[in-house]
Design a protein around this motif. Structure first.
Motif, short mmCIF file in Angstrom:
data_model
loop_
_atom_site.label_atom_id
_atom_site.label_comp_id
_atom_site.label_asym_id
_atom_site.label_seq_id
_atom_site.Cartn_x
_atom_site.Cartn_y
_atom_site.Cartn_z
N ASP A 115 -9.71 36.29 13.01
CA ASP A 115 -10.70 37.29 12.60
C ASP A 115 -10.75 37.47 11.09
OD1 ASP A 115 -11.57 38.48 15.30
OD2 ASP A 115 -9.39 38.54 15.42
N GLY A 116 -9.77 36.94 10.38
CA GLY A 116 -9.75 37.09 8.94
C GLY A 116 -8.63 36.28 8.33
N ILE A 117 -8.63 36.22 7.00
CA ILE A 117 -7.65 35.44 6.23
C ILE A 117 -6.99 36.36 5.20
CG2 ILE A 117 -7.44 33.68 4.43
CD1 ILE A 117 -9.48 32.05 5.93
N LEU A 118 -5.68 36.23 5.08
CA LEU A 118 -4.92 36.90 4.02
C LEU A 118 -4.25 35.83 3.19
CD1 LEU A 118 -3.67 39.48 2.74
CD2 LEU A 118 -1.82 39.24 4.39
N GLN A 119 -4.63 35.71 1.92
CA GLN A 119 -4.09 34.67 1.06
C GLN A 119 -3.33 35.27 -0.11
OE1 GLN A 119 -4.04 31.35 1.52
NE2 GLN A 119 -2.77 31.24 -0.32
N GLU A 120 -2.14 34.75 -0.33
CA GLU A 120 -1.33 35.19 -1.46
C GLU A 120 -1.55 34.29 -2.67
OE1 GLU A 120 2.79 36.88 0.08
OE2 GLU A 120 2.36 34.93 1.00
N GLY A 121 -1.46 34.89 -3.86
CA GLY A 121 -1.41 34.11 -5.09
C GLY A 121 -2.67 33.33 -5.42
N VAL A 122 -3.80 34.02 -5.48
CA VAL A 122 -5.04 33.34 -5.89
C VAL A 122 -5.15 33.30 -7.41
CG1 VAL A 122 -7.56 33.39 -5.75
CG2 VAL A 122 -6.19 34.01 -3.75
N TRP A 123 -4.75 34.40 -8.06
CA TRP A 123 -4.80 34.46 -9.53
C TRP A 123 -3.41 34.64 -10.17
CZ3 TRP A 123 -8.73 36.98 -6.69
CH2 TRP A 123 -10.00 36.45 -6.87
N PRO A 127 4.36 30.65 -8.60
CA PRO A 127 5.58 31.10 -7.93
C PRO A 127 6.23 32.35 -8.54
CG PRO A 127 6.11 29.28 -9.38
CD PRO A 127 4.63 29.49 -9.49
N GLU A 128 5.80 32.78 -9.73
CA GLU A 128 6.52 33.85 -10.43
C GLU A 128 5.64 35.09 -10.54
OE1 GLU A 128 8.83 34.59 -14.70
OE2 GLU A 128 8.11 32.60 -14.16
N ILE A 129 6.20 36.24 -10.18
CA ILE A 129 5.48 37.51 -10.26
C ILE A 129 5.03 37.77 -11.69
CG2 ILE A 129 5.74 40.02 -10.07
CD1 ILE A 129 7.59 39.58 -7.72
N GLY A 130 3.77 38.13 -11.84
CA GLY A 130 3.23 38.47 -13.15
C GLY A 130 2.74 37.29 -13.96
N LYS A 131 2.92 36.08 -13.45
CA LYS A 131 2.47 34.89 -14.16
C LYS A 131 1.21 34.32 -13.49
CE LYS A 131 5.96 34.86 -17.02
NZ LYS A 131 5.77 35.18 -18.45
N PRO A 132 0.23 33.87 -14.28
CA PRO A 132 -0.96 33.27 -13.68
C PRO A 132 -0.60 32.02 -12.88
CG PRO A 132 -1.31 33.75 -16.02
CD PRO A 132 0.16 33.92 -15.76
N VAL A 133 -1.32 31.79 -11.80
CA VAL A 133 -1.12 30.55 -11.05
C VAL A 133 -1.73 29.41 -11.86
CG1 VAL A 133 -1.24 31.80 -8.87
CG2 VAL A 133 -3.32 30.72 -9.77
N THR A 134 -1.41 28.18 -11.47
CA THR A 134 -1.98 27.04 -12.18
C THR A 134 -3.49 26.98 -11.95
OG1 THR A 134 -1.68 25.55 -10.30
CG2 THR A 134 0.16 25.74 -11.87
N LYS A 135 -4.17 26.37 -12.87
CA LYS A 135 -5.62 26.21 -12.74
C LYS A 135 -5.96 25.43 -11.47
CE LYS A 135 -9.77 24.67 -15.17
NZ LYS A 135 -10.32 24.03 -16.40
N ALA A 136 -5.14 24.42 -11.17
CA ALA A 136 -5.39 23.60 -9.97
C ALA A 136 -5.29 24.44 -8.70
CB ALA A 136 -4.40 22.44 -9.91
N ARG A 137 -4.26 25.32 -8.65
CA ARG A 137 -4.11 26.17 -7.47
C ARG A 137 -5.28 27.13 -7.34
NH1 ARG A 137 -0.08 28.37 -4.03
NH2 ARG A 137 -0.71 30.43 -3.28
N ASN A 138 -5.64 27.77 -8.44
CA ASN A 138 -6.73 28.73 -8.42
C ASN A 138 -8.04 28.08 -7.96
OD1 ASN A 138 -9.12 29.96 -10.46
ND2 ASN A 138 -7.97 31.47 -9.26
N THR A 139 -8.32 26.91 -8.53
CA THR A 139 -9.56 26.20 -8.18
C THR A 139 -9.59 25.83 -6.70
OG1 THR A 139 -9.76 25.30 -10.41
CG2 THR A 139 -10.97 24.17 -8.67
N LYS A 140 -8.47 25.29 -6.22
CA LYS A 140 -8.40 24.87 -4.81
C LYS A 140 -8.46 26.08 -3.88
CE LYS A 140 -5.71 22.00 -1.63
NZ LYS A 140 -4.47 21.19 -1.47
N LEU A 142 -9.86 29.04 -4.39
CA LEU A 142 -11.21 29.61 -4.36
C LEU A 142 -12.16 28.71 -3.57
CD1 LEU A 142 -11.54 30.96 -8.00
CD2 LEU A 142 -11.21 32.27 -5.90
N GLU A 143 -12.00 27.40 -3.71
CA GLU A 143 -12.85 26.47 -2.97
C GLU A 143 -12.66 26.65 -1.46
OE1 GLU A 143 -13.08 21.65 -2.09
OE2 GLU A 143 -12.05 22.38 -3.88
N LEU A 144 -11.40 26.73 -1.02
CA LEU A 144 -11.13 26.84 0.41
C LEU A 144 -11.48 28.23 0.94
CD1 LEU A 144 -7.76 24.88 0.59
CD2 LEU A 144 -9.99 24.13 1.41
N LEU A 145 -11.26 29.27 0.14
CA LEU A 145 -11.63 30.61 0.57
C LEU A 145 -13.14 30.75 0.71
CD1 LEU A 145 -9.13 32.76 -1.52
CD2 LEU A 145 -9.12 32.43 0.95
#
Length: 366
Positions: A115-123, A127-140, A142-145
């Motif tokens: 019924d829905g999706i919960l995704q961690e760490g989009v921005w 792996p580290e709290i308070g640090k931006p995710v990699t550009k590759a992870r963010n792009t992928k 957002l594409e899949l979401l």
């Protein structure tokens, strides 16, 4: 009579385990071993790490899809409005097009089961709290979401931030994408308090929430014990106007009572909210109600290698019928206990452990 009924339900939940018989160790098809998620080729005279050899399903992703679909089908036999939310499922919501290996198409059967999706760490925060995710992870991500949204699935995101500025940034970006965000300053069992930023729920809504598409804000609370007794915890959450809350089934050593769950369902405004219980289908642990004395790595057979970063936790061979019977399919099962306690739905954690059984643990997997 009501008290007796509640105790009966709790007894059902706490009894939800089977006597399991360990299977013989199995070797992988290619004579390989997997240690902490890495496949190690064994040369002549090289015995590799001293641990059990694994033989998993041909397609670990499809096996996970099948488990989720079975859970969904079972829950709707007892409550057709029961919600099933998949956490970190982005490798499952799409399949590779057989005619074009470079193209990905929605996994329709799987997507219809949830019924829905919960995704961690989009921005932030993986792996580290308070640090931006990699550009590759963010792009992928957002594409899949966005592909998931094409299947009419509501999308919820949790980013682990380090500052109030980052928290508001996540809320703003998610809102523009049509996602519902819950920035958090801690992860796992350390996430044990109500959100402090923002002070009031983002896009606060005084109306009752009927389904996931009505949710404008939410928060996760993996550990509720810091609030004291169950009734104290439930009343504290009751004094907020969040549209949805995600909590652990257990409050300390005991499952949340039906009365506590019912209290959680009401906002400060008096309107109703959704209360979802988390259930990990890919990781098991000795702190869970179903765990028996003497269990450990390799016994029962579905208890796999220790799970990194979580003491007393292990990967679960989620395709194993004995493990699946603990989770679903009967009135002694984990998910039936969640239904019986009055939760509106379940958030299925641990879906991404298929990476481990594929032997393809990356530094930043999705």
């Amino acid at each position: 009579m009501r008290g007796i009924k509640t105790l009966t339900i709790l007894a059902t939940l706490m009894a939800g385990s089977l006597i399991l018989t360990p299977e013989a160790p199995a070797q992988t098809e290619e004579g390989q071993v997997r240690a902490q998620g890495k496949v190690i080729n064994r040369g002549k005279g090289d015995e590799g790490p001293q641990r059990r050899l694994l033989k998993g399903p041909k397609d670990p992703r499809e096996a996970m899809r099948s488990l989720v679909q079975n859970i969904s089908k079972f829950t709707r036999r007892y409550n057709r409005n029961f919600l099933v939310v998949a956490q970190n499922p982005l490798g499952l919501v799409v399949k590779t097009d057989l005619d074009d290996p470079t193209a990905q198409l929605p996994a329709r059967t799987f997507n219809q089961a949830i019924d829905g999706i919960l995704q961690e760490g989009v921005w932030y925060g993986v792996p580290e709290i308070g640090k931006p995710v990699t550009k590759a992870r963010n792009t992928k991500a957002l594409e899949l979401l966005n592909l998931a949204k094409q299947s009419a699935l509501p999308v919820f995101v949790v980013d682990y931030v380090g500052t109030a500025k980052q928290a508001y940034e996540v809320l703003d970006k998610a809102n523009k994408k049509g996602f519902v965000a819950a920035p958090a300053f801690a992860r796992g069992q350390a996430l044990n308090s109500l959100p402090k930023v923002p002070r009031r729920p983002y896009r606060e809504n005084a109306k009752s929430v009927i389904g996931l598409k009505d949710v404008r804000n939410f928060f996760m609370l993996p550990d509720s014990t810091a609030f004291g007794r169950q009734d104290e915890f439930a009343l504290k959450v009751h004094e907020t106007n969040y549209d949805a809350v995600i909590v652990d089934v257990q409050h300390g050593r005991s499952p949340l009572s039906k009365r506590a769950v019912e209290t959680l369902k009401y906002k400060k405004s008096g309107a109703k909210r959704l209360v979802l219980a988390s259930m990990n289908v890919g990781v098991t642990g000795s702190y869970r109600y179903y765990w028996k004395d003497g269990w450990g790595e390799g016994s029962p057979a579905w208890v796999d290698s220790p799970y990194p970063g979580q003491p007393d936790s292990y990967y679960a061979q989620y395709w194993n019928p004995e493990w699946q019977q603990i989770l679903t399919g009967n009135t002694n099962s984990y998910v039936y206990g969640i239904i019986a306690q009055g939760f509106d739905g379940v958030v299925l954690e641990g879906l991404d452990v298929y990476h481990f059984f594929e032997g393809d643990i990356e530094a930043d997997p999705l």
